[in-house]
Design a protein around this motif. Structure first.
Motif, PDB file in Angstrom:
ATOM      1  N   GLY A 185      -0.510 -14.186  -3.726  1.00 50.56           N
ATOM      2  CA  GLY A 185      -1.826 -13.835  -2.770  1.00 50.56           C
ATOM      3  C   GLY A 185      -1.424 -13.779  -1.511  1.00 50.56           C
ATOM      4  N   GLY A 186      -0.230 -13.800  -1.176  1.00 50.29           N
ATOM      5  CA  GLY A 186       0.410 -13.696   0.242  1.00 50.29           C
ATOM      6  C   GLY A 186       0.239 -12.477   0.933  1.00 50.29           C
ATOM      7  N   LEU A 187       0.314 -11.434   0.183  1.00 53.23           N
ATOM      8  CA  LEU A 187       0.366  -9.842   0.529  1.00 53.23           C
ATOM      9  C   LEU A 187      -0.575  -9.584   1.412  1.00 53.23           C
ATOM     10  CD1 LEU A 187       1.783  -7.309   0.752  1.00 53.23           C
ATOM     11  CD2 LEU A 187       0.813  -6.740  -1.297  1.00 53.23           C
ATOM     12  N   GLU A 188      -2.017  -9.917   1.005  1.00 46.44           N
ATOM     13  CA  GLU A 188      -3.147  -9.702   1.746  1.00 46.44           C
ATOM     14  C   GLU A 188      -3.266 -10.351   3.032  1.00 46.44           C
ATOM     15  OE1 GLU A 188      -8.086 -10.225   1.037  1.00 46.44           O
ATOM     16  OE2 GLU A 188      -6.568 -10.294  -0.672  1.00 46.44           O
TER      17      GLU A 188
ATOM     18  N   MET B  35       5.136  -2.178  14.743  1.00 45.40           N
ATOM     19  CA  MET B  35       6.591  -3.164  15.008  1.00 45.40           C
ATOM     20  C   MET B  35       7.462  -2.474  13.967  1.00 45.40           C
ATOM     21  SD  MET B  35       5.727  -6.933  16.027  1.00 45.40           S
ATOM     22  CE  MET B  35       4.574  -7.141  14.678  1.00 45.40           C
ATOM     23  N   GLU B  36       9.089  -2.412  14.064  1.00 43.79           N
ATOM     24  CA  GLU B  36       9.720  -2.051  12.916  1.00 43.79           C
ATOM     25  C   GLU B  36       9.846  -2.965  11.888  1.00 43.79           C
ATOM     26  OE1 GLU B  36      14.481  -0.600  12.561  1.00 43.79           O
ATOM     27  OE2 GLU B  36      13.705  -1.138  14.397  1.00 43.79           O
ATOM     28  N   VAL B  37       9.830  -2.740  10.654  1.00 39.12           N
ATOM     29  CA  VAL B  37      10.021  -3.824   9.646  1.00 39.12           C
ATOM     30  C   VAL B  37      11.182  -3.443   8.779  1.00 39.12           C
ATOM     31  CG1 VAL B  37       8.854  -4.616   7.462  1.00 39.12           C
ATOM     32  CG2 VAL B  37       7.378  -3.571   9.371  1.00 39.12           C
TER      33      VAL B  37
ATOM     34  N   LEU C 290       5.020  -1.719   2.536  1.00 41.98           N
ATOM     35  CA  LEU C 290       3.540  -2.033   2.605  1.00 41.98           C
ATOM     36  C   LEU C 290       3.222  -2.653   3.989  1.00 41.98           C
ATOM     37  CD1 LEU C 290       3.298  -3.535  -1.063  1.00 41.98           C
ATOM     38  CD2 LEU C 290       2.575  -1.291  -0.157  1.00 41.98           C
ATOM     39  N   LEU C 291       4.177  -3.423   4.433  1.00 43.93           N
ATOM     40  CA  LEU C 291       3.738  -4.197   5.863  1.00 43.93           C
ATOM     41  C   LEU C 291       3.968  -3.006   6.935  1.00 43.93           C
ATOM     42  CD1 LEU C 291       5.592  -7.614   5.759  1.00 43.93           C
ATOM     43  CD2 LEU C 291       3.036  -7.158   5.277  1.00 43.93           C
ATOM     44  N   GLN C 292       5.115  -2.014   6.864  1.00 46.79           N
ATOM     45  CA  GLN C 292       5.096  -1.136   7.891  1.00 46.79           C
ATOM     46  C   GLN C 292       3.806  -0.313   8.160  1.00 46.79           C
ATOM     47  OE1 GLN C 292       8.376  -0.322   9.836  1.00 46.79           O
ATOM     48  NE2 GLN C 292       6.452  -0.129  10.874  1.00 46.79           N
TER      49      GLN C 292
ATOM     50  N   ASN D  85       9.779  -8.222  18.792  1.00 48.19           N
ATOM     51  CA  ASN D  85       8.856  -7.154  18.198  1.00 48.19           C
ATOM     52  C   ASN D  85       9.566  -6.529  16.981  1.00 48.19           C
ATOM     53  OD1 ASN D  85       7.323  -7.736  20.709  1.00 48.19           O
ATOM     54  ND2 ASN D  85       8.659  -6.508  21.805  1.00 48.19           N
ATOM     55  N   LYS D  86      10.202  -7.249  16.013  1.00 50.40           N
ATOM     56  CA  LYS D  86      10.680  -6.686  14.959  1.00 50.40           C
ATOM     57  C   LYS D  86       9.994  -7.693  13.704  1.00 50.40           C
ATOM     58  CE  LYS D  86      15.020  -4.353  13.798  1.00 50.40           C
ATOM     59  NZ  LYS D  86      16.261  -4.023  14.312  1.00 50.40           N
ATOM     60  N   ILE D  87       9.925  -7.026  12.534  1.00 53.87           N
ATOM     61  CA  ILE D  87       9.676  -8.021  11.369  1.00 53.87           C
ATOM     62  C   ILE D  87      10.821  -7.914  10.401  1.00 53.87           C
ATOM     63  CG2 ILE D  87       8.014  -8.197   9.328  1.00 53.87           C
ATOM     64  CD1 ILE D  87       5.941  -7.076  11.176  1.00 53.87           C
TER      65      ILE D  87
END
Length: 991
Positions: free
Chosen positions: A15-18, A59-61, A52-54, A73-75
């Protein structure tokens, strides 16, 4: 440590993606922080999490690679089946081939706390289990910032709830609210450092006032703790409350104290820094187990009672570690010993958690699977301490500085507590430890602690792991030992399920009772519980009590030396229990016949002491011999009559009946004990089955978490594909291009609506061979085209038309997948009917004008003057004056210009005019025949002045060397192009 780039660790599972998407949707792109996402991922599945996060942030993922430097500023996203560590701002991946990663979040958070300290933050999002809890404790201990998702917003609340239960979470928020608090926290942190009070006297005064508020409210004095530690913890609270100046925090603390707020209690718990773990510094415990314990205990007899004290135990992990270590020693040495461990702490909240013996499942990383199976049971995602281990440890709230210590101890385990004490306070503590230990007792400290100037009390055994031995008693060893009067008795734990025999061991904490008895000159007495078991003995009682023959028992009635005393004891105890009142019996005979004496027996009901309830104190007061009256004297005074004899016989019968009843009760009791043992055996079997079920449940739960994560990723991917499919379908429909998709067997896979104009297709024709359908196209078979493309793998392009005279440009290409596999053919038809019609019109027009050109009665020439135009531009001949000046220049050569003009075409009248026989050879010769200086001058004049035509008379030459005077017209077409004068038309009319 990079102070300018805070690092935020984010832990999530099912459930963490949401929650992650919501979080990154709401955080600014230029926030100055780096984010490391650690999620439970299926090791056999390729994670789509970075992609999916991008979509949710600019910010760059990136997926983490080993030895990757962290940037703002990076993931950074952890890959599947890897553990993650950070050292000096560099992320390092740790491979664990063939193993399932159990606590990747805890592992990373712990390294983040060590590497970044107060510059670190952690966030616990939705997920089952307890991963992240231990790591959060480490970050909180280093003054880091901790957030947890609210259980109401979490899809699975296991991980957030476990984190919240620690009491160390700064804010409990929805994911959308977290970014604002993160940014404000680190902004306040920077401002706090710049606004730090520099005046030492002012700072000391403010700290003293804050500590005084804590002392008045909580009853604990922190004035002798290290000032830097206290200030760092206060500064952490200031960051949470977004207060920039410590004086402002003092005012807030005073105000909230008056309002009855919990701020003082929160700060108090923050100052305690209750961070610990099982077998912290495993090498230190290994030295203790392999070397120290055997030297200390091998020489002790069987059934020896090992007494251990763990002050500052926090949530109990270290106390249970000592219990496990001693249990393991007994197993390897085959010795039977009694283990008493007294674990104390000033924090009641921590003591309650320690008493529960309930720990998150991530402790398996510290304990190992073997210890977890042997000493813990798994239930609802937590490990619970087994009963036999739990009964070895007594937990109590105690102030090490103020309250009396324990005594006659074999080991004191006080690790990572003294590092927070000032040297003055440490000098006060070591005499207490020396007093509490037996000769050659062991003091076990943390790796950063030492006895310092108190080495007269202890000698060092292991320098690296700070293990010391008590030195023998000397004159000066107790000079520093002073106890303040305890504010309240120790609050012992409440455990109703423990047997009475085990509660006896717990009463080492009854030192308190011992002090009371000795200080009040109480006569010889015993303290018994509600089962008549003796739990404490005071004074010499050998005249009244002695161990019964046979199996060892601590039942007071079985230990009474005479039947008369046994009866009086039984009667008095029953009366005291029944009426809850004190009972006094006087002149009870005891002793042998020749030396029979009398005593007074007092049974006093005691108040509850911790977990020990329904206690009775039985006092034996012997009468002076002079006042004693023997039973013989009494018998002599009684009248010798039959009534007395009858009464005596009845009394004897009653005693026999009572004895029979007692024996029957004892038999019944033995049977009940046997049944109880059988039930215990059954219970152990059920417990074993339950452990197996818990193990299976844990595995299924782990798989379920991974499945939920994978499912969420796949669902997001499906949504993305659905959107792409809609885009492609709308694109194909909007282009009005008829497109047909065939598989390798030439069966229809898909078609666009426009294709129905060419082939009468229906939705039911999907998967139908194209050969079964007829088209309106003429002179072409689609099957032949498709087979040709599949064979050659090359594009095939041709113009076709149908029965309605519609023309199409047909393109056939191989259908390639993303893996470059040929999966069929794509055939598209572009309607070019209108283009063909325009083309036909142009051809007709061209033929008509060609006829006019060829049959004109005048000589007409088509001239390419592009070279002449370029010459004019190169020499910047932009005006007529410049042109005339240039032509009059002595260096000017007309031959150069002649080569710049080409004759492209000439009509039939022109061929006759120039006496030519062959048009091709004539075109090459004409420039020499007509391009005189006058002609070139006029042509250039028309170009420079942008005239559409210019007329002049000039002489020309023919092939047969004739000179003809002709009227020449130069026409420049009016086309809006930079080189519109490149092509010109010459018309020659003989004069």
């Amino acid at each position: 440590m990079n102070e300018n780039c805070p690092i935020v660790g984010i832990g999530a599972s099912a459930g963490g993606l949401e929650a992650l998407e919501t979080f990154f949707n709401n955080i600014p792109d230029n926030n100055g922080m780096a984010f490391v996402v650690v999620m439970h991922l299926d090791p056999s599945h390729v994670s789509l999490l970075p992609e999916l996060l991008q979509r949710r942030t600019k910010m760059e993922v990136v997926k983490i690679r080993s030895s990757e430097q962290v940037a703002a500023n990076k993931i950074y996203v952890i890959p599947p089946n890897r553990n993650l560590q950070i050292c000096d701002n560099v992320l390092e991946l740790i491979e664990t081939p063939g193993q399932r990663i159990k606590s990747p979040i805890d592992s990373f958070f712990e390294s983040l706390a060590q590497d970044q300290g107060r510059n670190a933050a952690c966030i616990i999002l939705s997920g089952t289990g307890t991963d992240g809890t231990l790591g959060l404790k480490e970050i909180a201990a280093e003054s880091g910032f901790a957030l947890a998702q609210s259980t109401s917003s979490a899809k699975y609340d296991g991980m957030p709830k476990s984190a919240i239960d620690t009491g160390l979470v700064n804010f409990i928020l929805d994911p959308s609210e977290m970014p604002r608090h993160l940014i404000e926290h680190f902004k306040t942190s920077v401002m706090n450092r710049s606004n730090t009070v520099t005046d030492t006297e002012i700072l000391t005064s403010i700290l003293s006032q804050i500590l005084l508020i804590i002392k008045n409210k909580m009853g604990h004095d922190f004035s002798l703790y290290k000032k830097k530690t206290i200030f760092r913890r206060i500064e952490r609270r200031m960051q949470v409350l977004q207060i920039e100046n410590i004086h402002d925090y003092l005012l807030l603390l005073q105000k909230r104290t008056q309002e009855g707020s919990q701020e003082v209690g929160i700060l108090f718990r923050d100052l305690l820094i209750g961070v610990t773990s099982f077998f912290r510094d495993k090498d230190a415990f290994k030295v203790l187990s392999d070397t120290i314990l055997p030297e200390l205990l091998d020489k002790q007899p069987d059934n020896y009672t090992v007494r251990v004290w763990a002050p500052g135990c926090s949530s109990g992990e270290e106390a249970y570690s000592m219990a496990i270590l001693l249990q393991e020693y007994m197993a390897t040495s085959a010795k039977s010993m009694n283990i008493q461990i007294f674990a104390t702490d000033v924090d009641e909240y921590a003591i309650e958690r320690a008493r529960s013996g309930r720990y998150p499942q991530t402790v398996i990383n510290d304990l190992g699977e073997e210890y977890c199976q042997r000493y813990f049971t798994k239930e609802d995602g937590y490990y619970n301490v087994k009963k036999f281990l739990r009964e070895m440890v007594v937990f109590a709230t105690q102030n090490l500085i103020q309250d009396p210590p324990f005594s006659k101890l074999d080991i004191i385990c006080c690790r990572n507590l003294l590092i927070y004490f000032s040297p003055e306070l440490q000098r006060h503590i070591f005499p207490i430890f020396h007093y509490s230990l037996k000769d050659e007792g062991i003091l076990f400290l943390g790796p950063s602690e030492t006895t310092g100037q108190s080495n007269s009390y202890f000698e060092i055994i292991d320098k690296k792991w700070k293990i010391f031995k008590r030195k023998p008693h000397q004159e000066n060893t107790t000079s520093g030992l002073h106890f303040t009067e305890p504010q309240s008795p120790l609050k012992m734990e409440k455990t109703n399920t423990r047997p009475a025999a085990t509660q006896i061991t717990e009463l080492s904490a009854l030192q308190l009772v011992e002090m009371i008895l000795k200080n009040n000159n109480v006569p010889p007495c015993v303290i018994i519980d509600n089962r008549m078991n003796i739990v404490y003995v005071h004074g010499r009682l050998g005249h009244y009590l002695e161990p019964a023959e046979g199996r060892l028992s601590n039942q007071i009635l079985e230990m009474a030396r005479t039947p008369a005393l046994r009866e009086e004891l039984s009667s008095a105890i029953h009366k005291a229990v029944l009426h809850k009142k004190d009972v006094l019996k006087k002149n009870i005979p005891f002793g042998m016949d020749d030396s029979k004496l009398f005593l007074d027996l007092s049974v006093k009901v005691l108040q509850e002491i911790g977990s020990l309830k329904d206690l009775l104190m039985i006092t034996f007061t012997e009468k002076p011999h002079a006042k004693a009256t023997t039973a013989t004297d009494i018998n002599k005074q009684l009248p010798a009559n039959n009534d007395a004899s009858i009464l005596q016989k009845e009394l004897d019968n009653i005693r026999d009946d009572l004895q029979t009843t007692i024996e029957e009760l004892e038999t019944s009791n033995e049977e009940l004990k046997s049944a109880n043992e059988e039930l215990q055996s059954t219970n152990e079997e059920l417990q074993s089955t339950n452990e197996e079920l818990e193990t299976s449940k844990e595995e299924l739960q782990s798989l379920n978490e991974e499945s939920v994560t994978v499912n969420a990723e796949l669902q997001a991917h499906i949504d993305e594909l659905s959107m792409a499919n809609d885009d492609i379908r709308n694109l194909l429909n909007s282009t009005q291009v008829a497109t047909l998709f065939l598989d390798t067997e030439l069966k229809i896979r898909r078609f666009t609506p426009k294709m129905q104009d060419i082939i009468n297709l229906l939705p039911t024709d999907i998967h139908r061979p194209i050969a079964h359908l007829s088209s309106s196209l003429q002179n072409i078979k689609l099957t032949d085209v498709a087979n040709h493309v599949l064979k050659t793998l090359e594009k095939h392009e041709i113009e076709v038309y149908d029965v309605k005279d519609k023309y199409y440009k047909m393109r056939a290409l191989p259908y390639r997948t993303s893996n470059n596999v040929i999966a069929g053919v794509v055939i598209s038809f572009e309607d070019i009917t209108s283009i063909k019609e325009i083309e036909k019109t142009l051809i007709d027009s061209e033929q008509r004008y060609k006829s006019l050109f060829d049959n004109s009665p005048f000589t007409v020439l088509e001239v390419d003057a592009s070279g002449l135009v370029k010459y004019i531009d190169t020499h910047h001949l932009t005006t007529l004056e410049k042109l005339e000046s240039h032509l009059k220049n002595k260096n000017f050569k007309s031959e150069e210009l002649t080569n710049l003009i080409q004759i492209l075409n000439i009509n039939d009248s022109g061929v006759s005019l120039f006496d030519g026989s062959d048009k091709a050879s004539l075109l090459k010769s004409i420039p020499k025949l007509i391009l005189t200086t006058a002609f070139l001058s006029k042509h250039m004049q028309a170009i420079v002045e942008h005239k559409s035509n210019i007329i002049f008379t000039s002489k020309i030459h023919t092939i047969s060397q004739k000179n003809l005077e002709c009227k020449i017209t130069i026409t420049i077409p009016k086309i809006k192009k930079p080189d519109h004068a490149a092509n010109t038309i010459l018309v020659l009319v003989p004069v």
